[in-house]
Scaffold this active site. Sequence first.
Site, PDB file in Angstrom:
ATOM      1  N   THR A 119       0.857  -1.181   0.000  1.00  0.00           N
ATOM      2  CA  THR A 119       0.000   0.000   0.000  1.00  0.00           C
ATOM      3  C   THR A 119       0.896   1.236   0.000  1.00  0.00           C
ATOM      4  OG1 THR A 119      -1.800  -1.067   1.176  1.00  0.00           O
ATOM      5  CG2 THR A 119      -1.582   1.311   1.477  1.00  0.00           C
ATOM      6  N   GLY A 149     -10.952  -2.459   2.737  1.00  0.00           N
ATOM      7  CA  GLY A 149     -10.048  -2.406   3.872  1.00  0.00           C
ATOM      8  C   GLY A 149     -10.054  -1.060   4.567  1.00  0.00           C
TER       9      GLY A 149
END
Length: 257
Positions: A119, A149
């Site tokens: 990420t 998420g």
Amino acid sequence: RTLEDDPLFNAGRGAVMTIDGTIELDASIMDGKTMRGGGVASLRRSSNPISVARAVMDETPHLILGGLDADRFAVEQGFGAVEPEYFFTQRRFEAIQKRRASLGLPPLENPARRPSEGTVGAVAIDSQGNLAAATSTGGRSGKMAGRIGDSPILGAGTYAENGAVAVSGTGIGEEFIRHSAAARVGWLVKDLGVTVDDAVRRVLHDTLKPGDGGMIAVGRDGEPVMRYTTGAMVSGYAKASGTVMTMIWEDSPRVTD
């Protein structure tokens, strides 16, 4: 946007695949001066989710848009759309094939392709002390289609508040959501008066479990904080002086003036 465009990372062009072989992207951005923010979830056709998240913040009264309507909103805002092949990398495709095989699922014949690690996030402070944070991700490799998420959720994966801290997180999103991880750092700094470094350390080591992830942060003093409980985390920072530092492990910095 630069990190999203780089296939080395799990965001934008390098995003991981769902178990179905599709790409679903999440992102959020937050302005610490106004506490305004925007998030997008499950984008499939937008090459730069963080720009769409910024448009949600600037052009709508909402905090999060998701799915096909978020992709349509992106087009309406002038960001256009890309074909699924744009996101494909052979490494990600091979990874999802192995994951499917381990679950007894048949191999994918015509995937909506791509690979990468990590990420991406950014935190910043300007000369007036205004703080901001942004996070973008493809999520967990092999996730169920539709899984969302922490990255598009303010307070979970992204948080910014002037006078306190700007935070971006990476790791097991479900745990970051469950514990309001990013906002918890802000609360510790603002309400208990602890340093940003200590607040990040407490959340990663005391609230979350070892291996759950890492965070980058900056407080009102402008000093960057980068901590993680995983094997490694690629990170770096730039200062107005022109100093740029990049790190793969804590003990191997590379400094460029």
